[in-house]
Write an enzyme that holds these catalytic residues in place. Sequence first.
Site, short mmCIF file in Angstrom:
data_model
loop_
_atom_site.label_atom_id
_atom_site.label_comp_id
_atom_site.label_asym_id
_atom_site.label_seq_id
_atom_site.Cartn_x
_atom_site.Cartn_y
_atom_site.Cartn_z
N LYS A 281 0.84 -1.20 0.00
CA LYS A 281 0.00 0.00 0.00
C LYS A 281 0.87 1.25 0.00
O LYS A 281 1.64 1.47 0.95
CB LYS A 281 -0.93 0.04 1.22
CG LYS A 281 -1.98 1.17 1.12
CD LYS A 281 -2.70 1.40 2.43
CE LYS A 281 -1.96 2.38 3.32
NZ LYS A 281 -1.94 3.78 2.76
N GLU B 124 10.45 0.61 10.14
CA GLU B 124 11.43 1.68 9.91
C GLU B 124 10.69 2.97 10.14
O GLU B 124 9.88 3.38 9.32
CB GLU B 124 12.01 1.59 8.50
CG GLU B 124 13.36 2.31 8.36
CD GLU B 124 13.25 3.80 8.16
OE1 GLU B 124 13.33 4.54 9.18
OE2 GLU B 124 13.06 4.24 7.03
N CYS C 279 14.03 10.51 7.19
CA CYS C 279 14.25 10.09 8.58
C CYS C 279 15.70 10.24 9.01
O CYS C 279 16.00 10.30 10.20
CB CYS C 279 13.82 8.64 8.76
SG CYS C 279 12.09 8.33 8.37
N GLU D 294 10.51 15.10 15.81
CA GLU D 294 10.87 15.12 14.40
C GLU D 294 10.05 16.18 13.65
O GLU D 294 8.82 16.13 13.63
CB GLU D 294 10.61 13.74 13.78
CG GLU D 294 11.11 13.61 12.36
CD GLU D 294 11.00 12.18 11.84
OE1 GLU D 294 11.88 11.77 11.07
OE2 GLU D 294 10.04 11.48 12.21
#
Length: 478
Positions: free
Chosen positions: A177, A250, A284, A380
């Site tokens: 997906k 991840e 990331c 983040e």
Amino acid sequence: MSELRTLRNHINGEFRDAADGRTTDVVNPATGEVYATAPLSAAADVDAAMAAAAAAFPAWRDTTPSERQKALLKIADAFEARADELVAVESENTGKPIGLTASEEIPPMVDQIRFFAGAARLLEGRSAGEYMEGMTSIVRREPVGVCAQVAPWNYPMMMAVWKFAPAIAAGNTVVLKPSDTTPASTVLIAEIIGGILPEGVFNVVCGDRETGRLMVEHPTPAMASITGSVRAGIQVAGSAAKDVKRVHLELGGKAPVVVFQDTDIAKAVEDIAVAGYFNAGQDCTAATRVLVHESIHDEFVAQLAKTAADTKTGAADDEDVLYGPLNNANQLAQVTGFIERLPAHAKVEAGGHRVGEKGYFYAPTVVSGLKQDDEIIQNEVFGPVITVQSFSDEDQAVEWANGVEYALASSVWTKDHARAMRMSKRLDFGCVWINTHIPLVAEMPHGGFKKSGYGKDLSAYGFEDYTRIKHVMTSLDG
């Protein structure tokens, strides 16, 4: 207004609308305008894709490694042959610069597929041996089965490769997906490889967060793999736990960039700016949290602010831009919010504002004067924002570098070899770069610790994540 493009799911070798006909709009982030519709897949669509993958698994599992290698090599060749088309779709998908997408994404994607094609033939077990009198033991390494995979919106095309290539090389079948904001390039990938792989081996289901939940909770997959936010990873791990699925996560990152006083400041600034602003900081591993020694702090900040001011964001066909827009309106609001909520002791040295009124562009930003417990240090941002902190000694640098919930990537900048080796040991991150930041190669593992997740992408380690180990013991008495 031009006619909207219609994207479809790819299930069992054919393109299909959602069973109930529902769709979602897909927006070009460079313009803020809808350019396509995609299926908003529900339970019936997930059921169909899982059934197709399950039906295809026995035959694909039983193919020889050389057959799987040949198929993946054909896919790599097909990606190269249609590179211009992939780049064009990805650019519209994400707003990324066309030239940089062609030079920085297509070659590694092709290389990664070819790496896993080779890895398919290198699954080695321990040699057979007698560990009990009259018995011989062997170890089989087998594919896990059907893999439910969810890819992110920051690198939709490349992350699709990171998902399907090792899984298929190991003999698994896949239901993938893409993000609901960036499905276009994944649908094109399904078209490209649809005539190469047997029906049902690779399936694409478009949809939203609910679609992803249905995939992860579905009883068919043996493994769920996601690249995404920590929140999403926690939800996936919790859902998968209900029937003990294997999970590969991840997740987010908050990479520290530790700059010591003996580094070449000009070179470090240049390289760190690129590693922090590339892809609008939507990476990331982006170099967005700089810790610099107090003796060179002011000079470093001044040079970084000037470099930020000279860095351009803009249209995909502008060859002078380093990065395009943020991916979506929500992401623009998130980045803007971090800057608006800065504490009084923080100072915006460059940027700190939206660029233009069309699309989701944000200026290259530098923020100094920050403290370790500030929100923008701990969380983040996922945008073109580089923060700078001043440290006094190596111990403080390590404490602050490790003092976040993420542990994906980091870098150390110094000419002192012993210091570099000490730091590489002490930094609690899945990757430590020395005097560079962000390069990746197919042969080396990518993945983190703590809330950055577990499991590895790329490398033989990433390949092995898509396999299971079976012990076979036989009596020598016949």
